[in-house]
Every structure is written in C-alpha cells, then in structure tokens.
Design a protein around this motif. Structure first.
Motif, PDB file in Angstrom:
ATOM      1  N   SER A 178       2.384  80.692 157.680  1.00  0.00           N
ATOM      2  CA  SER A 178       3.511  81.135 158.507  1.00  0.00           C
ATOM      3  C   SER A 178       3.299  82.548 159.043  1.00  0.00           C
ATOM      4  O   SER A 178       3.673  82.855 160.171  1.00  0.00           O
ATOM      5  CB  SER A 178       4.806  81.077 157.699  1.00  0.00           C
ATOM      6  OG  SER A 178       4.725  81.970 156.589  1.00  0.00           O
ATOM      7  N   ASN A 228      -0.626  76.037 163.572  1.00  0.00           N
ATOM      8  CA  ASN A 228       0.635  75.807 162.876  1.00  0.00           C
ATOM      9  C   ASN A 228       1.509  74.866 163.710  1.00  0.00           C
ATOM     10  O   ASN A 228       1.516  74.960 164.942  1.00  0.00           O
ATOM     11  CB  ASN A 228       1.366  77.136 162.630  1.00  0.00           C
ATOM     12  CG  ASN A 228       2.378  77.042 161.510  1.00  0.00           C
ATOM     13  OD1 ASN A 228       3.288  76.218 161.552  1.00  0.00           O
ATOM     14  ND2 ASN A 228       2.217  77.877 160.499  1.00  0.00           N
ATOM     15  N   ASP A 273       4.697  74.899 163.691  1.00  0.00           N
ATOM     16  CA  ASP A 273       5.899  75.627 164.112  1.00  0.00           C
ATOM     17  C   ASP A 273       5.543  76.665 165.181  1.00  0.00           C
ATOM     18  O   ASP A 273       4.896  77.667 164.886  1.00  0.00           O
ATOM     19  CB  ASP A 273       6.523  76.321 162.902  1.00  0.00           C
ATOM     20  CG  ASP A 273       7.768  77.110 163.266  1.00  0.00           C
ATOM     21  OD1 ASP A 273       8.213  77.025 164.432  1.00  0.00           O
ATOM     22  OD2 ASP A 273       8.291  77.814 162.387  1.00  0.00           O
ATOM     23  N   GLU A 308       7.277  78.861 166.408  1.00  0.00           N
ATOM     24  CA  GLU A 308       7.957  80.132 166.154  1.00  0.00           C
ATOM     25  C   GLU A 308       7.384  80.856 164.945  1.00  0.00           C
ATOM     26  O   GLU A 308       7.924  81.893 164.527  1.00  0.00           O
ATOM     27  CB  GLU A 308       9.455  79.886 165.922  1.00  0.00           C
ATOM     28  CG  GLU A 308      10.161  79.179 167.070  1.00  0.00           C
ATOM     29  CD  GLU A 308      10.110  79.994 168.360  1.00  0.00           C
ATOM     30  OE1 GLU A 308      10.166  81.231 168.271  1.00  0.00           O
ATOM     31  OE2 GLU A 308       9.992  79.384 169.434  1.00  0.00           O
ATOM     32  N   ALA A 309       6.325  80.323 164.360  1.00  0.00           N
ATOM     33  CA  ALA A 309       5.743  80.953 163.167  1.00  0.00           C
ATOM     34  C   ALA A 309       5.291  82.382 163.488  1.00  0.00           C
ATOM     35  O   ALA A 309       4.633  82.620 164.513  1.00  0.00           O
ATOM     36  CB  ALA A 309       4.557  80.135 162.671  1.00  0.00           C
TER      37      ALA A 309
END
Length: 327
Positions: free
Chosen positions: A270, A289, A291, A293-294
């Motif tokens: 993250s 990743n 995500d 928004e990581a």
C-alpha cells in the motif's frame, strides 16, 4: 581534513560486500587532499577475502585472522579496530551503514571522542570543505553536515556512493596478532543464519518486494521467480511479515532494512510511511497494486493498477524473453 583513513572491509562466506568498495571511495571523497586509505579485515580464514582486496587501491590491508573473530562481536571488533586505528594513524574511519557498521561505529566514535555522521548518501567537495548528505525524518527531508575537527567516524548507505575502481598497485598486507580484550564480557559461540537468498537484500540492485497483497507465503513465489530472472532479491513490507507470509529477515522499512536498489518493484504494497522510509531512495520505483488510490503510487515512477498475480508472471515472461535475446 585528514590524510589517513581506515575502512572496515565487510565480508561474508569468503566474499566481500560491495559496500566495502563504496566505503573506500567514500574515504577518498571525504577528504579534500591527498590521503592514504587503509583497510581493516577482521575474521577467520581470510585468505580469499584478502586476495580480492589486493588491488583495491588501499595503501595497507591489516588482516586479523583468528577463530575468535569468526563471528561478529562488537566488543572484539571495537578493540581490534581501536588497535588498527592507532597502527595506521587514521583520524578518519569509514563503515558501511550495515548491521555491523551501525553497531560498531558508535562504539568507535565514543572511544575516540569523535564526531559521527551516519547513513550518508552523498559526499560533496567544495574547496577545502567536504559536506555529507543524509536523509532525516524517515526520508522526508535531507540535511548536510560537515566535520569541524578530527577524529571523525562515517557510515555510508549501500548503493549510493560509487564503488572504487581497481588499482595497478598492490596493497601492503600486514598481519595483526589477535589479543583478546581484557574486559571481554560476551563470547559468540554459534550463529544460526537464516537464508534469504544468495543476494544481500541491502546491496541488491533489483528488489522485488511483497506486501499484504501477496495473501500468503505461496504468494511470494511469483516474486521469487521475477527476482531470479532479474538477478535481484526479494523483500517484504512489515504487513507481510506480521501476517506470517515471510520471515522478518525480508522486512524493509523504518524498523527493517533500508534498501536503495536501482529498481524497486513493490507488489501489493500500500505504501505506509514506515515502509516508504526504507525504500524511498530507490533509483526507479515501480508499483503494482489493485487499488489506484494506494499511497505507493505517489512515490512510484511507474504504476500498474492490476492484480499482482496476473501482472508479475507477465513481467517475468517478458523480462525472460528479452534477456534471453541478449544472451
């Protein structure tokens, strides 16, 4: 500032660590004038290591070969190094910012009543002035320091200072007799080493690191395959270690190892600040990743939003194909 500098040559299993050559170059950069670099080689069965250093450019190689020095012991190393500092006349001492260097350097600085600058990543000369740059606040900022007097003690972060080249002149080798410290309080009888691969994580040029996104210990297998193809080492975030996906020996971060590879591939990480503190100085950061928004993407040079279990095998095959064409 000084013209005699002693460098601790670190080695493991008969092989010199790359940081030794970087420390030799750092010793030269740390002075504004002509200097003599002396090497301290401490351990047991040092013939192979000494042979590798003969053309390192050092004026003198002091070797202390004794069974009692087979394993690192801070009391023994501090006593031996103090003796070698006196023999060489050094008023500057350089260590790698490694496990050994971080442990023994403050002992030497205290015994010499010397100033110490730690974790140096750059050395600049301007006239007679030499300044040392080091990261602070977990890598969020940098500061420059200078020594105002001698003696001084320096530790350098691996993979940041250029390595010293080979010299045509062979070093003088001086064998030093071992005398056990009279105040020795601890004896190292046996050391159990955990194997984390053949490449030292702290010195690896390529690091493939996994976080909680690897989901299990088996989730590290694709990362290991990619690391093998690229000749790199595998690391991990604290989250992956806490989840028991891997050994803490792989941990990178504020409470783990600090790495500065040429390429750092973060897989399923993250980007917590504690982890970033240990890898943010990598030359090129690639984040993978699911995500988008990581936080890791904020410091990454390249980002891939996707499932690491799909992306990493594809990267492995592509790198394998490209490298096979070059071979």
């Amino acid at each position: 500032m000084t013209n005699q500098v002693l460098v601790l040559a670190e080695h493991q299993n008969g092989n010199l660590k790359q940081v030794t050559y970087e420390a030799i170059e750092a010793a030269r950069l740390a002075t504004a004038g002509e200097i003599s670099v002396h090497l301290a080689v401490v351990g047991h069965e040092l013939q192979e290591v000494t042979e590798q250093l003969k053309n390192s450019g050092a004026a003198t190689i002091y070797t202390l070969d004794h069974e009692d020095c087979k394993h690192y012991n801070p009391e023994v190393y501090a006593a031996v190094l103090m003796e070698l500092i006196e023999k060489s006349g050094a008023d500057g001492v350089v260590f790698g910012h490694t496990t050994v260097g971080r442990d023994v350097a403050p002992l030497i600085a205290a015994k010499l009543d010397a100033g110490q600058i730690s974790d140096v990543i750059a050395i600049e000369q301007s006239g007679d002035q030499v300044s040392f740059t080091r990261p602070i606040y977990a890598g969020k900022a940098f500061e420059q320091k200078t020594f105002r007097s001698t003696p001084w003690v320096l530790t350098i972060r691996p993979n940041n200072i250029p390595a010293a080249g080979e010299s045509d002149v062979e070093s003088e080798i001086v064998e030093v007799k071992y005398t056990p410290p009279s105040t020795l309080r601890t004896v190292i009888k046996h050391v159990v080493q955990k194997s984390t691969g053949t490449i030292d994580l702290a010195e690896a040029k390529v690091v493939i690191a996994g976080g909680r996104g690897v989901k299990s210990s088996d989730g590290f297998k694709p990362l290991e395959e990619l690391a093998e193809v690229l000749g790199g080492a595998v690391g991990a975030s604290r989250g992956a270690c806490d989840a028991d996906y891997c050994d803490y020996a792989l941990q990178i971060g504020q409470t783990g190892k600090v790495v500065t590879p040429e390429v750092y591939i973060a897989c399923g990480i993250s980007g917590a600040i504690q982890h970033v503190a240990g890898m943010s100085q990598s030359r090129l950061i690639i984040a993978i990743n699911k995500d988008p928004e990581a936080p890791i993407f904020k410091i990454a040079d390249y980002g891939i939003v996707g499932d690491l279990f799909e992306v990493v095998p594809l990267l492995t095959e592509e790198f394998r194909a490209v490298l096979s064409m070059k071979s």
